[in-house]
Each structure stands twice: as structure tokens, then as C-alpha cells.
Design an enzyme around this catalytic site. Structure first.
Site, PDB file in Angstrom:
ATOM      1  N   CYS A   1       0.841  -1.187   0.000  1.00 26.00           N
ATOM      2  CA  CYS A   1       0.000   0.000   0.000  1.00 26.00           C
ATOM      3  C   CYS A   1       0.880   1.242   0.000  1.00 26.00           C
ATOM      4  O   CYS A   1       1.697   1.364   0.882  1.00 26.00           O
ATOM      5  CB  CYS A   1      -0.891  -0.002   1.234  1.00 26.00           C
ATOM      6  SG  CYS A   1      -2.318   1.015   1.068  1.00 26.00           S
ATOM      7  N   PRO A   2       0.796   2.157  -0.924  1.00 23.12           N
ATOM      8  CA  PRO A   2      -0.147   2.208  -2.032  1.00 23.12           C
ATOM      9  C   PRO A   2       0.265   1.367  -3.237  1.00 23.12           C
ATOM     10  O   PRO A   2      -0.408   1.428  -4.265  1.00 23.12           O
ATOM     11  CB  PRO A   2      -0.172   3.686  -2.385  1.00 23.12           C
ATOM     12  CG  PRO A   2       1.146   4.223  -1.986  1.00 23.12           C
ATOM     13  CD  PRO A   2       1.624   3.366  -0.872  1.00 23.12           C
TER      14      PRO A   2
END
Ligand SMILES: Cc1cc2nc3c(=O)[nH]c(=O)nc-3n(C[C@H](O)[C@H](O)[C@H](O)COP(=O)(O)OP(=O)(O)OC[C@H]3O[C@@H](n4cnc5c(N)ncnc54)[C@H](O)[C@@H]3O)c2cc1C
Lengths: 392, 118, 78
Positions: free
Chosen positions: C13-14
């Protein structure tokens, strides 16, 4: 007495200061602003017309009486010499905690400063959020665009929150047919995590919010009202907010190697110790920790550092709890270093919980001993390992 | 000093203040203030919080609006269902979903009871 | 012309597409972007990315514990 100097009295710095027992630590907080700002409030100021004063409080009042507050700007930090220089002073320390947050670089994208000055935005602070509210009150038709200049920014669901809240705002003003809300994101889906994206996509569709994926802002042509993406596309706007490029501290830090390419302070992601130092910590948005830049992160890292300074072997798990609000419902983005976001469905109850978190913010900063056990129970009950694939 | 403060209060405020003091005196006489004082310790708050805030209660609260909504939609006098009617009803996807939920609930309730009693 | 290596292994993430985007902002036509990722979602995502941006995917292979993609930058506007 150990002398601790905390750089920045935002979400992370203020809690850390208040958590250190006064009989063991001599604590100084340095901040260039007199007011502590609750940044999530920007959304409510901009899209719901709340008064900005509700989300600002003098830092002095938030800090416990024994804590010294120095209202000054930090110019440099020398970790080898244990010295901090502000505009007016030079200070030495036994322990330092860097908590100056992210630096928003509006100038990095051509046209972004102009955009900010013209419309306001909901990232830089309450004043600009109030300005954005005025801009939106005056909007009659066309595209309202929320776009992102870089995939790393504070509060990952904030663009989506802005889209949902503004869509509701325009509907209230009777402009649902005339104003189109457009969300432009660097990711392949409507949220960086596919799991969350699948949950919110139907809601976005229901609200008529148009999503542009793979759109990372490259430049803004304010004359012709166009935003261009790095990927080679363009969007027209009537009013736009472009979330700026974020960076670590602007001021000089010695040795220079403790900053990464984007100026973020390199830390051990579990202990928050600055790489190579035993007497320096960094928490919150100013670090390179591979987790979301969020208030929850800053808060949990502050608890970790407070425990470590008192001699305990505390560690931060990377836990996030970023709220995503839609029209009347909400969800939390729950993840940690070992678990990508778990599926969490939208519900009214979670929206209520988020409203409760907002309402208790000032008390949670001022009285962390009271709130720590309550949050701890919540974080344990919603630990991604406990929730599992089934989620919440 | 105190009289000066009292002078500045409106009639309504003085009245509220008197009542509050009276209430506090009662709490004090009954020992409730002392008890509360002793209860307000991080350990007690933590214990209480984890009793109230756990996976089960959070899930329950999250579903409260669905539960209440569906309760509201139950007809005042639901029709009687016999054994054969039941078989017919079981073909309805809504009934299947509801039954699945109840069975999952029974299973985890059974599991919890087993570990409680063994 | 340069080979720019983007190591996005362990990044959930991201995600690796974000790392690719960051590198692409600075890249020039003719450069090769070599992305390493562990996120299984990366394969369809990078295919969608080249399709949308009009760059050239010259290699997409699954190694033992990671995915490797090579992209020739051809679609940057100058
Ligand atoms: C619109 C929006 C919505 C958000 N919503 C949420 C949410 O719902 N939940 C959540 O968890 N997080 C949310 N966040 C993110 C959250 O606000 C931040 O992650 C958090 O404030 C980070 O805390 P910090 O202490 O690291 O930095 P900050 O809170 O930014 O504090 C940094 C402080 O350092 C001071 N400072 C900086 N440089 C200097 C200097 N040179 N000299 C002196 N002082 C200096 C600043 O004045 C500031 O007071 C949101 C953010 C935004 C913008």
C-alpha cells in the site's frame, strides 16, 4: 531529569509531550504555529460549512502545564552535536523527537500555487478550507475536480471523502445535474487497495462521481482550466483541488543521510528510532515508515516512543485506521505492516464511530492516559489478524 | 471573592449551582465520589473498555441498523408455516440467507459454550 | 537513455504502480523502467497501465518470488 525536545506540536508531537511523566522528563515542544490544527476538520469546513475555529486550539492549552512551549521556527537540527537551531535560539537535548509533519510542496507542480490561491483547498489548513467553501458556494455549473499529484499523501482516503462530501454538498444546493464531481487518482482503481475499491465503487457510481484512474497530475493550465496527467491525459475543470506533492522536513538535518530522496526521515519502522541514532526518534508524517500518513499512525508512534523513553521495549505494528466517509455511512481502512487492508463494509455505526473520534480529539490529546486504554481495546478488537479475511 | 462571583451569576445560574452542590453533597455522603475516584484508574477503564469493545459487540453494533430495519418489516401477524410450507419457504433466497446467518450464529454460539464448559 | 530500476518488493500500500508512477514522472522517452514487485495484483495492473499510457511492455515474467516487468518509455510528451 532527561531533557526531551519535541519538534512540532501537531497530532504526534502534542500527544507524545503529554504522555511523558513530569517527574522523569523535562519536556519542550517547539512549533512555529500558535494554534494546533485538527486537519481532518478541513473536510467539514470546506464541504459542510463548519466554522474553522472548531478545529483549531492554542497549542499552549493542549499541552499539560509543566510542558514548555517555544513558539518559533526550526531552522536546523544537528543529531551529532545534539543541537537544534530555531530562528531565535539554540537548544540542546538528551533526546529529540522529530514530529514536524509533511511539507506540502505546491510549487512542485506548475500552476498548483495559483490554483490554491484562487480556490483554496482542504490540505493546507483551515483558512484555505474556508476559502474553498466560499468558492464552492459560488459555483453554479461545470466540473469540480479532486486530483492527486503524487501517490504518497496524508490520509489516503481523503480524496474519496472529499468527493462524497462535495457531491452531497452540491445535491443540497440543488446542483446535482449541473455540477459533476470528478475524482482523478494515480491508482488502477477507485482506491489504492482493490479490496476497498470494490466496496466503494458502487457508492461512487450511485452518487454519480466520475473516477479517472491512472491519473497523476503533471501540470495545471490555469488559463484554459485544464489539468494534465503524467500518464498523458487531461481533464477540464471549473473548480479544482490538486493534492500537492508531500515531502519530509524542509529544514536542514545533519547528517544529511538520515533523509531519503523525498526528505523523509529514515527510521526503524517498529521503534521509530532515527537510523543510526539511539537518542533521536521521528514520528508521524515526517518519516519514511511504509504505512499511511495518518493521525492514527502519529498517535500510535507517539505512544511507542513515550514507552521506549521510559525504558519499555514498545513497537509500532504499522496499524492504520483511516476513515472513509460517504453519504451517511463510513468505513475504516484497517491494515498493518503484515496485512494489506482487510474488507470493511460501509455502515452507519462506523460513521458514528468516526464522528465520536472527531468529537473526542481534543480530549484524547490533552488526557492521553484516560483515552489510551479505550483506544487500545478498540485496536485490539479490530486488529487485522483478528478480523481476518472476513473483515468487519 | 466568592460572593463577588455569586453576584455576577444570573438567577438561573445560581439556581443550577445550588442544585449541583446539593447533588454533589449527596454523592459524597453516599461514598459515590470516593468510589468513582478509585474506579477511575487506567486498569479499570482498560478492563471495562475491552469488555465492551470486542469483535462481537463491534459486529453487533455494525449490524444494528440492518437488524432493526428488518424487524420493522416483519408483518404484525406472520402467517403460520407447517412442515411442508417450511420446505417451500426454504427455496426462497431471502429465507436461505437468513437461515445461513442463524446457523452460523448457532455454530459459533455452540463453540463458545463448549469452551466455556470444558 | 537509461535503465531505471524500481524495486517495489514488499510494497502493498499504495503499491508498486505508485512506485512506477513516481519513476515515470522523471523518465524520458527511450528509458527502460524495470519494476520488481511481490504484490500479485501487479500483473494485471501493469498491463492496464501500459495500455492506458501507450508505453511498451517489453517483458513481464514471474520469477520464483517476485514479478518483473520491463517497460520501454515511448509515450512521454516532450
Ligand atoms: C483533509 C485531511 C483529512 C485527514 N483525515 C484524517 C483522519 O480522518 N484520520 C487520521 O488518522 N488522519 C487524518 N489526516 C492526517 C493527519 O491529520 C496527519 O497525518 C497528522 O496530523 C500527522 O501528524 P504529525 O504530528 O506528524 O504532523 P502535523 O499534525 O502536520 O504537525 C506538524 C507540526 O509541526 C509544525 N512544524 C512544521 N515545520 C516546522 C518548523 N520548521 N518549525 C516549527 N514547527 C514546525 C507545524 O506547525 C505543525 O504544528 C487527514 C489529513 C488531511 C489533510
Amino acid at each position: 531529569m532527561k531533557k526531551v525536545v519535541i519538534l512540532g506540536g501537531g497530532g504526534g508531537g502534542a500527544i507524545l509531550a503529554n504522555l511523558l511523566p513530569k517527574d522523569e522528563f523535562d519536556v519542550t515542544v517547539i512549533d512555529k504555529k500558535e494554534n494546533h490544527v485538527f486537519l481532518p476538520g478541513n473536510l467539514f469546513i470546506a464541504f459542510m460549512g463548519h466554522k474553522k475555529e472548531r478545529y483549531m486550539k492554542p497549542l499552549k492549552e493542549l499541552l499539560k502545564p509543566h510542558i514548555k512551549f517555544l513558539h518559533d521556527e526550526i531552522i536546523s537540527l544537528d543529531l551529532n552535536e545534539r543541537k537544534i537551531k530555531t530562528k531565535g535560539k539554540e537548544i540542546e537535548y538528551d533526546y529529540v523527537a522529530i514530529a514536524t509533519g509533511a511539507h506540502l510542496d505546491y510549487d512542485a507542480i506548475s500552476g498548483n500555487t495559483e490554483l490554491l490561491n484562487k480556490f483554496g483547498d482542504y490540505y493546507s489548513g483551515p483558512e484555505n478550507a474556508a476559502k474553498l467553501h466560499n468558492t464552492l458556494m459560488g459555483m453554479k455549473e461545470g466540473n469540480f475536480v479532486i486530483a492527486v499529484a503524487d501517490p504518497i499523501y496524508m490520509c489516503p482516503p481523503a480524496p474519496q471523502k472529499g468527493a462524497f462530501l462535495s457531491s452531497k454538498f452540491f445535491a443540497k444546493r440543488g446542483l446535482k445535474e449541473k455540477v459533476k464531481v470528478i475524482l482523478a487518482l494515480p491508482f488502477p482503481h477507485a482506491y489504492s487497495s482493490k479490496v476497498i475499491s470494490d466496496i466503494i465503487e458502487p457508492e461512487l457510481r450511485k452518487e454519480g462521481i466520475e473516477v479517472h484512474t491512472f491519473f497523476t497530475v503533471d501540470s495545471i493550465d490555469t488559463k484554459n482550466k485544464k489539468i494534465f496527467s503524467v500518464e498523458g491525459e487531461e481533464i477540464n475543470y471549473e473548480v479544482a483541488v490538486v493534492i500537492p506533492i508531500h515531502e519530509g522536513p524542509e529544514y536542514e538535518v545533519k547528517p544529511a543521510e538520515v533523509k531519503d530522496d523525498s526528505n523523509y526521515i529514515k527510521i526503524d519502522k517498529y521503534t521509530s528510532k532515527v537510523e543510526g541514532f539511539d537518542d533521536a526518534y521521528a514520528i508521524g508524517d515526517c518519516t519514511n515508515a511504509p504505512t499511511s500518513k495518518s493521525g492514527v499512525t502519529a498517535h500510535l508512534q507517539a505512544e511507542t516512543v513515550a514507552s521506549r523513553l521510559q525504558g519499555f521495549d514498545a513497537k509500532y505494528s504499522g496499524r492504520t485506521n483511516c476513515p472513509l466517509l460517504t453519504n451517511g455511512t463510513g468505513l475504516f481502512i484497517i491494515s498493518d505492516y503484515d496485512h494489506p487492508p482487510v474488507p470493511v463494509k460501509l455502515s452507519k455505526f462506523k460513521r458514528l464511530m468516526e464522528d465520536l473520534f472527531v468529537a473526542t480529539y481534543w480530549d484524547a490529546i490533552r488526557y492521553p492516559e484516560l483515552w489510551e486504554p479505550i483506544f487500545k481495546a478498540y485496536f485490539e478488537a479490530t486488529n487485522p489478524e483478528v478480523l481476518g479475511k472476513e473483515g468487519w | 471573592m466568592a460572593s463577588k462571583v455569586l453576584e455576577e451569576l444570573s438567577e438561573n445560574e445560581t439556581d443550577a449551582l445550588k442544585k449541583t452542590l446539593c447533588f454533589l453533597m449527596k454523592l459524597n455522603e453516599m461514598g459515590i465520589l470516593d468510589t468513582l475516584n478509585h474506579l477511575l484508574e487506567p486498569e479499570v477503564i482498560g478492563g471495562l473498555s475491552s469488555l465492551i469493545l470486542n469483535k462481537g459487540t463491534l459486529k453487533l453494533l455494525d449490524n444494528v441498523d440492518t437488524l432493526l430495519k428488518s424487524l420493522g418489516e416483519v408483518p404484525k401477524e406472520p402467517k403460520e408455516v407447517g412442515v411442508f410450507g417450511l420446505l417451500g419457504e426454504l427455496r426462497d433466497p431471502d429465507v436461505k440467507r437468513g437461515l445461513g446467518f442463524v446457523i452460523a450464529l448457532l455454530r459459533s454460539l455452540g463453540k463458545a459454550l463448549k469452551s466455556n464448559f470444558s | 537513455m537509461a535503465v531505471i530500476r524500481v524495486d517495489a518488493r514488499g510494497m502493498a500500500c499504495p503499491g508498486p504502480i505508485s512506485a512506477l508512477t513516481k519513476a515515470y514522472r522523471k523518465a524520458k522517452n527511450g528509458d527502460i523502467l524495470e519494476v520488481l514487485a511481490t504484490d500479485p495484483g501487479f500483473k494485471p495492473d501493469v498491463q492496464a497501465w501500459v495500455k492506458r499510457t501507450g508505453n511498451e511492455l517489453t517483458e513481464l515474467t514471474e520469477e520464483k518470488d517476485y514479478i518483473k516487468a520491463s517497460i520501454k518509455v515511448t509515450a512521454k510528451k516532450t
